[in-house]
Design an enzyme around this catalytic site. Structure first.
Site, PDB file in Angstrom:
ATOM      1  N   ASP A  87       0.701  -1.220  -0.151  1.00  0.00           N
ATOM      2  CA  ASP A  87      -0.292   0.315   0.152  1.00  0.00           C
ATOM      3  C   ASP A  87       0.805   0.998   0.217  1.00  0.00           C
ATOM      4  O   ASP A  87       2.195   1.483  -0.421  1.00  0.00           O
ATOM      5  CB  ASP A  87      -0.476   0.066   1.075  1.00  0.00           C
ATOM      6  N   ASP A  88       0.444   2.257   0.842  1.00  0.00           N
ATOM      7  CA  ASP A  88       0.897   3.346   0.292  1.00  0.00           C
ATOM      8  C   ASP A  88       2.833   3.299   1.478  1.00  0.00           C
ATOM      9  O   ASP A  88       2.701   2.621   2.355  1.00  0.00           O
ATOM     10  CB  ASP A  88       0.379   4.509   1.665  1.00  0.00           C
TER      11      ASP A  88
ATOM     12  N   LYS B 137      -3.326  -0.604  -6.880  1.00  0.00           N
ATOM     13  CA  LYS B 137      -4.785  -0.256  -6.241  1.00  0.00           C
ATOM     14  C   LYS B 137      -4.594   1.400  -7.504  1.00  0.00           C
ATOM     15  O   LYS B 137      -3.314   1.781  -6.145  1.00  0.00           O
ATOM     16  CB  LYS B 137      -4.603  -0.110  -5.023  1.00  0.00           C
TER      17      LYS B 137
ATOM     18  N   ASP C 272      -4.653   5.054  -5.672  1.00  0.00           N
ATOM     19  CA  ASP C 272      -6.075   6.050  -5.020  1.00  0.00           C
ATOM     20  C   ASP C 272      -5.829   7.697  -5.473  1.00  0.00           C
ATOM     21  O   ASP C 272      -5.630   7.515  -6.642  1.00  0.00           O
ATOM     22  CB  ASP C 272      -4.973   5.717  -3.479  1.00  0.00           C
TER      23      ASP C 272
ATOM     24  N   SER D 135      -9.802   4.091  -6.871  1.00  0.00           N
ATOM     25  CA  SER D 135     -10.509   4.127  -5.181  1.00  0.00           C
ATOM     26  C   SER D 135     -11.507   5.239  -6.163  1.00  0.00           C
ATOM     27  O   SER D 135     -11.939   6.662  -5.125  1.00  0.00           O
ATOM     28  CB  SER D 135      -9.347   5.269  -4.680  1.00  0.00           C
TER      29      SER D 135
ATOM     30  N   ARG E 150     -13.152   0.923  -4.404  1.00  0.00           N
ATOM     31  CA  ARG E 150     -13.624   1.635  -3.413  1.00  0.00           C
ATOM     32  C   ARG E 150     -14.692   2.485  -3.477  1.00  0.00           C
ATOM     33  O   ARG E 150     -14.316   3.209  -4.018  1.00  0.00           O
ATOM     34  CB  ARG E 150     -12.495   2.147  -2.842  1.00  0.00           C
TER      35      ARG E 150
ATOM     36  N   ASP F 156     -12.523   4.416   4.457  1.00  0.00           N
ATOM     37  CA  ASP F 156     -11.720   3.420   4.570  1.00  0.00           C
ATOM     38  C   ASP F 156     -11.978   2.528   6.529  1.00  0.00           C
ATOM     39  O   ASP F 156     -12.566   2.884   7.428  1.00  0.00           O
ATOM     40  CB  ASP F 156     -10.109   3.651   5.638  1.00  0.00           C
TER      41      ASP F 156
END
Ligand code: GLA
Length: 444
Positions: free
Chosen positions: A79-80, A156, A158, A190, A215, A219
């Site tokens: 992830d980030d 992913k 975002d 997202s 998404r 969150d």
């Protein structure tokens, strides 16, 4: 600007622009760092939990060696906070050199060698949500190509630090850029979560053409409140969301937090059951190295998984909410089967809920039900007969329901009573211990 946006949208809606690369015909399954490990970059004082190649290698080992991969949990997702604070001299993203000394390609090899796939994170905007370099419109092509060169399998994307116009351009452009690399890369957007998650701001037919999964909402956090809030939002808006899902295009209520600190055993079963009804990605964010046996049993429940992964790919719905705070959820499955979840929102004691399959919309006839979390098989369930289930506070009873063999409307195959789930996992009442095979009398 607006004309350009319209042009991009038209290009994307045409078949040539569609991201139809055959990926994610069932919801993705795997593990993702964010909810459990966040942006912990303190590798000096917290070396085993910080965002580093060690963490992802550890999780790949666990997925491969502890039975997860063989159940379908195949993605290891970064992830980030993985990248360096600056791009390289050619404008490419690069991993933080001290936390990922081997770089992403080496990690991808490690993951692939174990029969797994690697996911990465980027952000449509000037910066990621945690302030790392973002992917502005001019960087989309180069970033897609970088991920493909690194043999990444899932992105992913975002949406922090961008506005609606950039998002309207950027998400379709990234879809085309990923396609143009020639590498099949699953694409999680997202976008809807940044524009309220609902029409008219969100065009779900467009999303279904350009992303495999998206998404829609806030969150998840490590609490039952958070799970409940998400469940309420998804089912309150089911008329918009449920038709948007199908093979290759899934709503994402966010990660599974089972095995962390916030859920009781019953609440953990509830998350698993409701994520299966929602045809949601089964992406765990927990510590697979220290998972309790209880959490493992829920996450590795083969029937819950196969309901989630049913090849028909129809998302389920909330059927009813009663005054006594009982809710019933239902999902149609392949081979005339279906899943039912009875969920209690009560806070007092186990509640005996009475209903019948007919009242829940089932056709007349005889059914059997496999109780997903107790392993009992209930036989001789006539649609018209009253049934009762005892549901724990904030817990579920989850059934896999299928027509009984003799039923006239049974699946045309003679094997009607052994539909997909049973075949896949070679389940049969014969394999169950005698006292697990309860007669219908116990539920009447
Ligand atoms: C957003 C996303 C989360 C996570 C964080 C990382 O909040 O919705 O899932 O990726 O950013 O910063």
């Amino acid at each position: 600007m607006v004309l350009l946006a319209v042009g991009v949208l038209l290009a994307v809606l045409s078949p040539a622009g569609a991201l139809d690369n055959g990926l994610l015909r069932t919801p993705p399954m795997g593990w993702m760092a964010w909810e459990r490990f966040r942006c912990d970059i303190d590798c000096k004082d917290d070396p085993t939990n910080c965002i580093s190649e060690t963490l992802f290698r550890d999780m790949a080992d666990r997925l491969a060696e502890d039975g997860w991969r063989d159940l379908g949990y195949e993605y290891v997702m970064i992830d980030d906070c993985w990248s360096s604070m600056t791009r390289d001299k050619d404008g490419r993203l690069q991993a933080d050199p001290s936390r990922f000394p081997g770089g992403i390609p080496k990690l991808a090899r490690y993951v692939h060698d174990r029969g797994l796939k690697l996911g990465i994170y980027a952000d449509m905007g000037t910066r990621t949500c945690m302030g790392y370099p973002g992917t502005t419109i001019d960087k989309i092509k180069i970033d897609a190509q970088t991920f493909a060169n690194w043999s990444v399998d899932y992105l992913k994307f975002d949406g922090c630090n961008s506005g609606p116009i950039e998002q309207m351009l950027g998400y379709p452009l990234m879809s085309m850029a990923l396609n143009a690399t020639g590498r099949p890369i699953a694409y999680s957007c997202s976008w809807p979560a940044y524009v309220g998650g609902l029409p008219p701001n969100v065009n779900y037919s467009l999303l279904g053409n350009i992303c495999h999964v998206w998404r829609n909402y806030d969150d998840i956090q490590d609490s039952w409140d958070s799970v409940q809030g998400i469940v309420d939002w998804f089912f309150t808006n089911q008329d918009y969301l449920q038709p948007a899902a199908g093979p290759g295009r899934w709503n994402d209520p966010d990660m599974l937090i089972i095995g962390n600190f916030g859920l009781s055993l019953d609440q953990a079963r509830s998350q698993m059951a409701l994520w299966a009804i929602l045809a949601a990605p089964l992406i765990m964010s927990n510590d697979l190295r220290t998972l309790s046996n209880d959490a493992r049993a829920i996450l590795q429940n083969k029937v819950a998984i196969s309901i989630n992964q049913d090849p028909l790919g129809v998302q389920g719905r909330r059927l009813l909410q009663t005054k006594s705070r009982i809710e019933v959820y239902w999902r149609p499955l392949s081979e005339s089967a279906s899943a039912l979840v009875f969920h209690s929102r009560r806070q007092d004691m186990p509640y005996i809920f009475r209903t019948s399959l007919a009242l829940l919309g089932y056709e007349a006839g005889n059914y059997e039900a496999y109780d997903v979390f107790t392993g009992r098989t209930l036989t001789g369930l006539s649609a018209a007969a009253e049934l009762s289930v005892s549901i724990n506070p904030s817990g579920v009873v989850m059934w896999y329901v299928y027509p009984a063999k003799q039923q006239r409307h049974a699946h045309p195959q003679e094997t009607g009573r052994y539909p997909y789930t049973r075949r896949k996992y070679r389940m049969s009442p014969l394999h169950l211990h005698k006292d697990q095979v309860a007669s219908a009398a116990t539920v009447l």
